[in-house]
Design a protein around this motif. Structure first.
Motif, PDB file in Angstrom:
ATOM      1  N   GLY A  58       0.825  -1.189   0.000  1.00 18.48           N
ATOM      2  CA  GLY A  58       0.000   0.000   0.000  1.00 18.48           C
ATOM      3  C   GLY A  58       0.863   1.244   0.000  1.00 18.48           C
ATOM      4  O   GLY A  58       0.639   2.172   0.768  1.00 18.48           O
ATOM      5  N   CYS A  59       1.858   1.277  -0.876  1.00 16.59           N
ATOM      6  CA  CYS A  59       2.881   2.332  -0.842  1.00 16.59           C
ATOM      7  C   CYS A  59       2.368   3.685  -1.293  1.00 16.59           C
ATOM      8  O   CYS A  59       2.937   4.721  -0.942  1.00 16.59           O
ATOM      9  CB  CYS A  59       4.069   1.923  -1.718  1.00 16.59           C
ATOM     10  SG  CYS A  59       3.655   1.777  -3.484  1.00 16.59           S
ATOM     11  N   SER A  60       1.294   3.733  -2.085  1.00 15.61           N
ATOM     12  CA  SER A  60       0.765   4.969  -2.658  1.00 15.61           C
ATOM     13  C   SER A  60       1.868   5.710  -3.412  1.00 15.61           C
ATOM     14  O   SER A  60       2.769   5.093  -3.974  1.00 15.61           O
ATOM     15  CB  SER A  60       0.127   5.844  -1.578  1.00 15.61           C
ATOM     16  OG  SER A  60      -0.609   6.890  -2.171  1.00 15.61           O
ATOM     17  N   SER A  61       1.817   7.052  -3.427  1.00 13.15           N
ATOM     18  CA  SER A  61       2.862   7.846  -4.072  1.00 13.15           C
ATOM     19  C   SER A  61       2.978   9.174  -3.351  1.00 13.15           C
ATOM     20  O   SER A  61       2.059   9.598  -2.653  1.00 13.15           O
ATOM     21  CB  SER A  61       2.546   8.081  -5.556  1.00 13.15           C
ATOM     22  OG  SER A  61       1.373   8.861  -5.699  1.00 13.15           O
ATOM     23  N   GLY A  62       4.118   9.834  -3.511  1.00 12.92           N
ATOM     24  CA  GLY A  62       4.333  11.095  -2.824  1.00 12.92           C
ATOM     25  C   GLY A  62       5.500  11.024  -1.866  1.00 12.92           C
ATOM     26  O   GLY A  62       6.269  10.050  -1.866  1.00 12.92           O
ATOM     27  N   PRO A  63       5.652  12.030  -1.003  1.00  9.94           N
ATOM     28  CA  PRO A  63       6.841  12.129  -0.149  1.00  9.94           C
ATOM     29  C   PRO A  63       6.989  11.003   0.866  1.00  9.94           C
ATOM     30  O   PRO A  63       8.094  10.712   1.312  1.00  9.94           O
ATOM     31  CB  PRO A  63       6.674  13.479   0.547  1.00  9.94           C
ATOM     32  CG  PRO A  63       5.206  13.778   0.482  1.00  9.94           C
ATOM     33  CD  PRO A  63       4.744  13.181  -0.814  1.00  9.94           C
ATOM     34  N   ASN A  64       5.878  10.345   1.239  1.00 10.67           N
ATOM     35  CA  ASN A  64       5.974   9.290   2.253  1.00 10.67           C
ATOM     36  C   ASN A  64       6.409   7.947   1.674  1.00 10.67           C
ATOM     37  O   ASN A  64       6.850   7.064   2.411  1.00 10.67           O
ATOM     38  CB  ASN A  64       4.621   9.094   2.949  1.00 10.67           C
ATOM     39  CG  ASN A  64       4.164  10.315   3.707  1.00 10.67           C
ATOM     40  OD1 ASN A  64       4.983  11.066   4.230  1.00 10.67           O
ATOM     41  ND2 ASN A  64       2.862  10.538   3.760  1.00 10.67           N
TER      42      ASN A  64
END
Length: 367
Positions: A58-64
């Motif tokens: 569930g890595c998603s995207s963006g700075p996190n």
């Protein structure tokens, strides 16, 4: 509704994107970092193979997205230096549903590799790091048998594989609430138990004996599934939708047939499923609070609360807009989240809103 086909965070780098509205998720990663580091160090103390497999589910995207990856790599490298050993080859797998914005992640990798090597110079003891994307639902197998040593997941496992099959209409609600029928509450719990058990069983095939998992998700401390601890956000979003019904912008049936594919479990409910499934031992299981508010607020005045309301509305939009747009239509999204912002502003002038988060650290049993 096929959840795997429509569930995704808002992609890109725009004003309503997840990349620009994931501060709260970043707080959770920061607050749980000591527990994650403890699990990594324990892993390194017990096993250091030539090739180490790490997955962020569930890595998603963006700075996190790459924060936990970077932390994992650095902790492993530092521990290897202390032991006088070379860092193993690192195989990093970034998983999310196929609709995730993987392209943004891939474009960020050259800079990530460059920053990763800063301070390491020509360190011959630092092994190569290979990063790849793995699209697919974690409610099923994703990786080869015993190919992973460490799994991390943050703010993902509260999402269910599907909307529970509800025997009754959850009238006026989009999630569990005080007015939800007992049969609806039961259906939600049973769906979570099935999904979490499938998740654990799938990971048990993929994680080596003695491997570790650290899972963080929205939850609650109360044993009442209808408590506001686990559903405050969805209560307010449901209120915004019902207000649009009153304005004649949405049909009442549309709201009554929409239910969030989400469940905020208590630690006891999670423990029960883990023990029943039987593949992992619990090392730590804790619940804590995260404040919605900006930490740089000076004073508790109305201006700050209105700003917080705006931020929270954007956070929620970045997470659930694709899901809502699929059911209610994209044309209503601006009006819906404008109304949600107004509701949040009114509530935040009267009460202090916090998210309850549950974290569990697990070890794959050796047998």
């Amino acid at each position: 509704m096929e959840v795997a086909q429509v569930l995704r965070m808002n992609g890109g780098m725009g004003e309503t994107s997840y990349a620009c509205n994931s501060t709260i998720q970043g707080k959770a990663i920061s607050m749980t970092q000591p527990i994650t580091e403890e699990a990594i160090l324990h892993l390194c103390s017990t096993t250091l193979p030539k090739s180490l497999g790490f997955a962020d589910l569930g890595c998603s995207s963006g700075p996190n997205t790459l924060v936990v990856v970077s932390h994992f790599i650095n902790v492993v490298h530092q521990k290897c230096c202390q032991l006088g050993r070379s860092t193993p080859e690192l195989n990093v797998f970034l998983n999310d549903l196929p609709g995730n914005d993987f392209n943004t992640i891939f474009r960020s990798l050259p800079d990530f590799y460059k920053k990763l090597m800063q301070g390491k110079g020509d360190d011959d003891d630092f092994g190569p790091c290979f990063i790849c994307g793995v699209p697919g639902s974690f409610y099923g197998r994703l990786f080869a048998s015993q190919s992973l040593h460490f799994i991390h997941s943050s703010y993902c496992l509260h999402w269910l594989s599907q909307v529970p099959g509800l025997p009754e209409i959850n009238k006026g609600n989009i999630y569990l609430a005080k007015t939800s029928p007992p049969s609806v509450v039961k259906a939600y719990l049973e769906q979570f138990e099935r999904d979490f058990s499938v998740f654990l069983g799938s990971r048990s095939e993929e994680v080596v004996p003695g491997g570790r998992m650290v899972l963080t998700l929205l939850g609650r401390r109360s044993e009442d599934p209808c408590s506001r601890e686990g559903g405050y956000s969805w209560e307010l979003l449901g209120q915004a939708l019902n207000d649009l019904v009153s304005q004649g912008l949405i049909e009442e049936e549309k709201v009554n047939t929409f239910n969030m594919p989400i469940y905020a479990p208590s630690p006891r409910e999670m423990k029960s499923v883990i023990e029943r499934e039987g593949s992992f031992d619990i090392d730590r299981l804790e619940a804590f609070e995260i404040n919605w508010k900006q930490e740089d607020n000076l004073g508790d005045n109305e201006t700050n609360k209105l700003r917080d309301a705006q931020n929270i509305a954007r956070y929620l939009r970045a997470v659930v807009e694709p899901l809502l747009a699929n059911h209610f239509g994209e044309a209503l999204m601006d009006k819906l989240f404008c109304r949600l912002r107004e509701i949040l502003a009114d509530r935040m002038l009267k009460e202090d809103a916090k998210l309850v988060t549950v974290i569990v650290s697990l070890t794959r049993r050796k047998y």
